[in-house]
Each structure stands twice: as C-alpha cells, then as structure tokens.
Scaffold this motif. Structure first.
Motif, PDB file in Angstrom:
ATOM      1  N   LEU A 166     -12.196  45.713 -30.029  1.00 35.38           N
ATOM      2  CA  LEU A 166     -12.008  46.092 -31.428  1.00 35.38           C
ATOM      3  C   LEU A 166     -13.138  47.010 -31.888  1.00 35.38           C
ATOM      4  CD1 LEU A 166     -10.978  42.594 -32.851  1.00 35.38           C
ATOM      5  CD2 LEU A 166      -9.471  44.463 -32.134  1.00 35.38           C
ATOM      6  N   PRO A 167     -12.880  47.858 -32.881  1.00 35.38           N
ATOM      7  CA  PRO A 167     -13.932  48.766 -33.359  1.00 35.38           C
ATOM      8  C   PRO A 167     -15.168  48.031 -33.858  1.00 35.38           C
ATOM      9  CG  PRO A 167     -11.775  49.421 -34.195  1.00 35.38           C
ATOM     10  CD  PRO A 167     -11.588  48.090 -33.547  1.00 35.38           C
ATOM     11  N   GLN A 168     -14.976  46.841 -34.421  1.00 33.49           N
ATOM     12  CA  GLN A 168     -16.083  46.025 -34.917  1.00 33.49           C
ATOM     13  C   GLN A 168     -15.645  44.569 -34.915  1.00 33.49           C
ATOM     14  OE1 GLN A 168     -16.669  47.816 -38.732  1.00 33.49           O
ATOM     15  NE2 GLN A 168     -14.999  46.686 -39.695  1.00 33.49           N
ATOM     16  N   PRO A 169     -16.584  43.623 -34.934  1.00 33.17           N
ATOM     17  CA  PRO A 169     -16.212  42.207 -34.942  1.00 33.17           C
ATOM     18  C   PRO A 169     -15.310  41.865 -36.128  1.00 33.17           C
ATOM     19  CG  PRO A 169     -18.539  42.451 -34.449  1.00 33.17           C
ATOM     20  CD  PRO A 169     -18.043  43.819 -34.857  1.00 33.17           C
ATOM     21  N   ALA A 170     -14.350  41.001 -35.899  1.00 32.35           N
ATOM     22  CA  ALA A 170     -13.378  40.637 -36.929  1.00 32.35           C
ATOM     23  C   ALA A 170     -12.872  39.230 -36.661  1.00 32.35           C
ATOM     24  CB  ALA A 170     -12.215  41.631 -36.946  1.00 32.35           C
ATOM     25  N   VAL A 176     -17.352  37.569 -28.464  1.00 31.29           N
ATOM     26  CA  VAL A 176     -18.285  38.464 -29.160  1.00 31.29           C
ATOM     27  C   VAL A 176     -18.894  39.458 -28.183  1.00 31.29           C
ATOM     28  CG1 VAL A 176     -20.430  38.583 -30.486  1.00 31.29           C
ATOM     29  CG2 VAL A 176     -18.795  36.748 -30.931  1.00 31.29           C
ATOM     30  N   ASP A 177     -19.221  38.959 -26.976  1.00 32.01           N
ATOM     31  CA  ASP A 177     -19.951  39.789 -26.007  1.00 32.01           C
ATOM     32  C   ASP A 177     -19.157  40.136 -24.754  1.00 32.01           C
ATOM     33  OD1 ASP A 177     -19.801  37.307 -24.869  1.00 32.01           O
ATOM     34  OD2 ASP A 177     -21.963  36.937 -24.827  1.00 32.01           O
ATOM     35  N   GLY A 178     -17.931  39.660 -24.641  1.00 32.42           N
ATOM     36  CA  GLY A 178     -17.154  39.911 -23.438  1.00 32.42           C
ATOM     37  C   GLY A 178     -17.513  38.993 -22.288  1.00 32.42           C
ATOM     38  N   GLU A 179     -18.363  38.011 -22.533  1.00 37.57           N
ATOM     39  CA  GLU A 179     -18.782  37.070 -21.491  1.00 37.57           C
ATOM     40  C   GLU A 179     -18.329  35.644 -21.793  1.00 37.57           C
ATOM     41  OE1 GLU A 179     -20.198  37.936 -18.714  1.00 37.57           O
ATOM     42  OE2 GLU A 179     -20.467  40.067 -19.198  1.00 37.57           O
ATOM     43  N   GLN A 180     -18.620  35.180 -22.991  1.00 34.39           N
ATOM     44  CA  GLN A 180     -18.233  33.844 -23.416  1.00 34.39           C
ATOM     45  C   GLN A 180     -16.958  33.943 -24.259  1.00 34.39           C
ATOM     46  OE1 GLN A 180     -19.936  31.142 -22.317  1.00 34.39           O
ATOM     47  NE2 GLN A 180     -21.245  32.571 -21.199  1.00 34.39           N
ATOM     48  N   TRP A 181     -15.925  33.168 -23.869  1.00 38.81           N
ATOM     49  CA  TRP A 181     -14.618  33.294 -24.502  1.00 38.81           C
ATOM     50  C   TRP A 181     -14.224  32.015 -25.236  1.00 38.81           C
ATOM     51  CZ3 TRP A 181     -12.145  37.955 -24.466  1.00 38.81           C
ATOM     52  CH2 TRP A 181     -12.633  38.922 -23.566  1.00 38.81           C
ATOM     53  N   PRO A 241      -9.273  31.667 -34.736  1.00 40.71           N
ATOM     54  CA  PRO A 241     -10.634  31.931 -34.266  1.00 40.71           C
ATOM     55  C   PRO A 241     -11.638  30.969 -34.892  1.00 40.71           C
ATOM     56  CG  PRO A 241     -10.045  33.507 -35.968  1.00 40.71           C
ATOM     57  CD  PRO A 241      -8.807  32.682 -35.706  1.00 40.71           C
ATOM     58  N   THR A 242     -12.695  30.668 -34.158  1.00 42.90           N
ATOM     59  CA  THR A 242     -13.787  29.852 -34.698  1.00 42.90           C
ATOM     60  C   THR A 242     -14.912  30.723 -35.239  1.00 42.90           C
ATOM     61  OG1 THR A 242     -14.794  29.705 -32.495  1.00 42.90           O
ATOM     62  CG2 THR A 242     -13.256  27.960 -33.125  1.00 42.90           C
ATOM     63  N   GLY A 243     -14.820  32.022 -35.025  1.00 45.07           N
ATOM     64  CA  GLY A 243     -15.812  32.956 -35.523  1.00 45.07           C
ATOM     65  C   GLY A 243     -15.395  34.373 -35.207  1.00 45.07           C
ATOM     66  N   PRO A 244     -16.123  35.370 -35.705  1.00 45.11           N
ATOM     67  CA  PRO A 244     -15.774  36.772 -35.445  1.00 45.11           C
ATOM     68  C   PRO A 244     -15.792  37.079 -33.949  1.00 45.11           C
ATOM     69  CG  PRO A 244     -17.385  36.592 -37.218  1.00 45.11           C
ATOM     70  CD  PRO A 244     -17.293  35.240 -36.593  1.00 45.11           C
ATOM     71  N   VAL A 245     -14.884  37.969 -33.523  1.00 44.75           N
ATOM     72  CA  VAL A 245     -14.828  38.393 -32.127  1.00 44.75           C
ATOM     73  C   VAL A 245     -14.753  39.913 -32.064  1.00 44.75           C
ATOM     74  CG1 VAL A 245     -13.690  36.257 -31.429  1.00 44.75           C
ATOM     75  CG2 VAL A 245     -12.306  38.255 -31.980  1.00 44.75           C
ATOM     76  N   ARG A 246     -15.242  40.462 -30.986  1.00 45.20           N
ATOM     77  CA  ARG A 246     -15.172  41.908 -30.750  1.00 45.20           C
ATOM     78  C   ARG A 246     -14.147  42.228 -29.668  1.00 45.20           C
ATOM     79  NH1 ARG A 246     -18.617  46.558 -30.532  1.00 45.20           N
ATOM     80  NH2 ARG A 246     -17.125  48.291 -30.560  1.00 45.20           N
ATOM     81  N   PHE A 247     -13.912  41.255 -28.779  1.00 45.62           N
ATOM     82  CA  PHE A 247     -12.999  41.448 -27.665  1.00 45.62           C
ATOM     83  C   PHE A 247     -11.861  40.431 -27.761  1.00 45.62           C
ATOM     84  CE2 PHE A 247     -17.273  42.594 -26.408  1.00 45.62           C
ATOM     85  CZ  PHE A 247     -17.116  43.859 -25.857  1.00 45.62           C
ATOM     86  N   VAL A 248     -10.648  40.886 -27.446  1.00 48.41           N
ATOM     87  CA  VAL A 248      -9.481  40.008 -27.388  1.00 48.41           C
ATOM     88  C   VAL A 248      -8.840  40.160 -26.026  1.00 48.41           C
ATOM     89  CG1 VAL A 248      -7.226  39.445 -28.369  1.00 48.41           C
ATOM     90  CG2 VAL A 248      -9.091  40.134 -29.882  1.00 48.41           C
ATOM     91  N   ARG A 249      -8.639  39.033 -25.346  1.00 48.05           N
ATOM     92  CA  ARG A 249      -8.080  39.056 -23.994  1.00 48.05           C
ATOM     93  C   ARG A 249      -6.698  38.388 -23.978  1.00 48.05           C
ATOM     94  NH1 ARG A 249     -11.813  36.702 -19.356  1.00 48.05           N
ATOM     95  NH2 ARG A 249     -11.387  34.704 -20.417  1.00 48.05           N
TER      96      ARG A 249
END
Length: 224
Positions: A95-99, A127-132, A189-197
């Motif tokens: 995503l362009p920014q966390p949402a 958020v970081d592409g590591e922890q999902w 979601p439990t918080g903002p995310v930057r990546f969606v898989r």
C-alpha cells in the motif's frame, strides 16, 4: 461491488452440459457429449465511485509497469506462461502508506485445487513485510469425495470454447474446477498495515493445507 471502474457493464450467462448414452439393439453403444450456452448482450451499469486504497499499488510478483492486479482494469493475468517459469503461491500488495484495511474484493482467481476437498482464502497484513497478522480466513470450497467425483464426471470431459467464440465479445465461461473465485471479504486488522498478502490453503489427503499454486488473477482491491 461498484468500484470506480470505467463504463461498467452487466451480462447474464448460463451453461448446460452433459451426455446422451445410446445402447441400440444389435449395435455398439455410443455417446454424445454436449455443451450449450445462453448469453445476453451487455447492458451499462451506473458508474461507481468507491476507490480502493490499493489502486495502482505495487505487487509481488512484480511487473515493470503497473501491477495488473491493482490497475482497476479487471483483465485476467496469468502468473506464468511457460513450464520453466517460476511458480507463485501468494500475492503481496504494498500500500502507498500504512492503513487499516476493512474489506478486500478478490476477482477472477484461479488456483490449483488439491484433492482434500476443502480450501480457504487467506488474507494477512504486515507493517514490515516480515511479521504477519491474520486479516481473514474464509472457506472457498468444502466438498465430500462424492461431490468431487460428481463434479469431475460432469465437467471433466468438456473442452472450453475458444476465446472470441461469443458473439458478444466476452471471454470463456469456465465451469467446474476451472470456475474462478469471486470473494467480498470483511477484514479485521489489529493495527495499521503496509503490506497485504493473499493466499489459498488447499487441503491434501494427509490432512495438511499448504499454500496452493496460483494460475490467474483479475483484481485484488483493498478498502479502508
């Protein structure tokens, strides 16, 4: 789900298929397989105004230009063309920014179904592409062995009409195991995310559910 697609249209299509078996007295038995389709012309729909936060976002697998699964064009795009091409088991949207994503719409997904008879559509955020974190997990298919056998017997012997066979200009109407997935999924979601898989878990005979191989996808839309 009326997003801000350009000039949306609606058409109705139906298909019937089966076989006639002949056992004439004194002759060899034979059979005739048939497939018949009914299609209306296309009618315009009112334009939508809902724009997903994923529109124009980059994705993995990556493309040199715009990601074809976030461009709003609804064109089916294959994950591979040649047998030597790499295989993919998920799509990751940046995503362009966390949402805080609240809804996902998956259109035209075609994947490899295992023989366990049950599949789940899985959406995760990071958020970081590591922890999902889990955003949603919904059942796509839940079939008994008998139901799978009946489906395969009904649809397994028929070839799909060639592209362009319709006088209305629409694409192939895929049935049975080739029927594409459409899902409108609420997300938690439990918080903002930057990546969606996006992935699909497909049950195997041994009781495990590994990620399924992706064949085709038209569009993945994420909404706040």
């Amino acid at each position: 789900m009326l997003e801000d697609f350009a000039a949306p249209q609606v058409r109705l299509r139906a298909a019937s298929m089966g076989s006639w078996l002949f056992s004439p007295l004194g002759g060899e038995p034979s059979s005739v397989y048939f497939r018949q389709e009914w299609r209306t012309g296309a009618e315009p729909l009112p334009a939508g105004a809902l724009r997903p936060i994923s529109r124009g976002a980059t994705c993995e697998p990556s493309f040199p230009a715009v990601c074809p699964w976030t461009d709003g064009l609804l064109t089916p795009v294959d994950f591979w063309e040649k047998e030597t091409d790499p295989r993919f088991h998920n799509v990751v949207i940046t995503l362009p920014q966390p949402a805080l994503p609240r809804r996902a719409v998956v259109r035209g997904l075609y994947y490899l179904q295992d023989r366990g008879g049950r599949d789940w559509l899985v959406l995760e955020g990071s958020v970081d592409g590591e922890q999902w974190q889990s955003l949603a997990r919904v059942v796509l298919r839940d079939m008994s062995p008998l139901e799978q056998s009946l489906r395969d017997a009904t649809f397994g012997l028929y070839t799909e009409p060639a592209e362009g066979a319709s006088p209305y200009g629409d694409g192939v109407l895929r049935l049975g195991v080739q029927e594409p997935v459409f899902q409108d999924v609420p997300l938690t979601p439990t918080g903002p995310v930057r990546f969606v898989r996006l992935s699909v878990e497909s049950l195997t005979y041994d009781g495990t559910a590994p990620p399924a191989e992706f064949y085709t996808l038209s569009e993945l839309s994420i909404f706040e």
